[in-house]
Write an enzyme that holds these catalytic residues in place. Structure first.
Site, PDB file in Angstrom:
ATOM      1  N   LYS A 114       8.803  17.458  68.415  1.00 13.50           N
ATOM      2  CA  LYS A 114       7.448  17.267  67.898  1.00 13.50           C
ATOM      3  C   LYS A 114       7.301  17.850  66.482  1.00 13.50           C
ATOM      4  CE  LYS A 114       5.323  19.500  71.237  1.00 13.50           C
ATOM      5  NZ  LYS A 114       6.472  19.941  72.070  1.00 13.50           N
TER       6      LYS A 114
ATOM      7  N   ARG B 281      -2.321  20.713  75.487  1.00 12.83           N
ATOM      8  CA  ARG B 281      -1.224  20.931  76.433  1.00 12.83           C
ATOM      9  C   ARG B 281      -1.746  20.989  77.864  1.00 12.83           C
ATOM     10  NH1 ARG B 281       2.479  23.770  72.579  1.00 12.83           N
ATOM     11  NH2 ARG B 281       4.469  24.179  73.580  1.00 12.83           N
TER      12      ARG B 281
ATOM     13  N   ARG C 127      18.277  26.123  68.521  1.00 10.08           N
ATOM     14  CA  ARG C 127      17.216  26.069  67.511  1.00 10.08           C
ATOM     15  C   ARG C 127      17.134  27.372  66.717  1.00 10.08           C
ATOM     16  NH1 ARG C 127      11.212  24.092  68.863  1.00 10.08           N
ATOM     17  NH2 ARG C 127      11.066  25.879  70.262  1.00 10.08           N
TER      18      ARG C 127
ATOM     19  N   ARG D  27      13.970  31.873  68.157  1.00 13.97           N
ATOM     20  CA  ARG D  27      12.686  32.297  68.732  1.00 13.97           C
ATOM     21  C   ARG D  27      12.935  33.033  70.035  1.00 13.97           C
ATOM     22  NH1 ARG D  27       8.742  27.142  68.511  1.00 13.97           N
ATOM     23  NH2 ARG D  27       8.236  27.964  70.569  1.00 13.97           N
TER      24      ARG D  27
ATOM     25  N   ARG E 249       9.326  27.299  80.445  1.00 11.33           N
ATOM     26  CA  ARG E 249       8.501  26.439  79.591  1.00 11.33           C
ATOM     27  C   ARG E 249       8.591  24.986  80.041  1.00 11.33           C
ATOM     28  NH1 ARG E 249      10.766  27.685  74.059  1.00 11.33           N
ATOM     29  NH2 ARG E 249       9.142  26.354  73.210  1.00 11.33           N
TER      30      ARG E 249
END
Ligand code: AMP
Length: 212
Positions: free
Chosen positions: A13, A88, A123, A156, A167
């Protein structure tokens, strides 16, 4: 154009939002980035959000609705915006409707969970400007340094394997129902986000009727 990008964490996203943003010259509004900024600055909202974010849970709807109300009222959102990572929950989507926010299209970026896990574990994000990289799929020119601003790249905290699994669970339980919510309103566009960034962008522009 007022757009929503739906999809699991790591579906791409943020990456696609940046590309659409540059192409259509509209701002991307990421509640995740706003919350991380608030945590970095040690604000009260940041402190309230921290434990939810670190454990992979969702931040309470009232906090998110407050953020979005304030952000969409700013001048740069008058000619369009991309919502990245919000709504969300169904409650957040209903709150947007109650605020009278018009949404033109909702893009669902579909990616399998196994691919998500691979992506999130590699990431890296810039600690200064938030630009996203991946150790193999989208590396920075110099290791651990942001191409854009020279900031340090970090993993992160919520990209740790156990938090990623949480998540994803939260996504399937609380966010995925929004696919049907927006399909029922005739707004939904489905894009397969499984392949390369360029392939996803190509489909996205095609389905939105935007020239590349
Ligand atoms: P993101 O950068 O979009 O993956 O968001 C990181 C984290 O911030 C999420 O795992 C949530 O804890 C929190 N967050 C961001 N956006 C929302 C939202 N719309 N509703 C609830 N929590 C959110």
């Amino acid at each position: 154009m007022n757009l929503i990008l739906l999809g699991a964490p790591g579906a791409g996203k943020g990456t696609q939002a940046e590309i659409i943003c540059d192409r259509l010259r509209i701002p991307a509004v990421s509640t995740g980035n706003i919350l991380r900024e608030a945590m970095k600055n040690g604000t009260e909202m940041g402190a309230r959000a921290k434990s939810f974010i670190d454990s992979g849970a969702l931040v309470p709807d009232d906090v998110i609705i407050g953020i979005i109300k304030e952000r969409l009222a700013q001048d740069d959102c008058k000619n369009g915006f991309i919502l990245d990572g919000v709504p969300r929950t169904v409650a957040q989507a209903e709150a947007l409707e109650e605020m009278g926010v018009q949404i033109d299209r909702v893009v669902d970026l579909e990616v399998l969970d196994d691919v998500i896990i691979q992506r999130l574990s590699g990431r890296r994000v810039c600690s200064a400007c938030g630009t996203s990289y991946h150790t193999t799929a989208k590396p920075s020119a110099s290791p651990d340094v942001c191409d854009r601003c020279g900031g340090a790249l970090i993993a992160r905290k919520d990209d740790e394997p156990s938090t990623i699994r949480e998540r994803l669970k939260v996504y399937h339980e609380q966010t995925e129902p929004l696919v049907e919510f927006y399909r029922a309103r005739g707004k939904l566009v489905v894009v397969k986000g499984q392949e390369t960034v360029a392939d996803t962008t190509r489909q996205l522009f095609e389905k939105l009727g935007v020239e590349p």
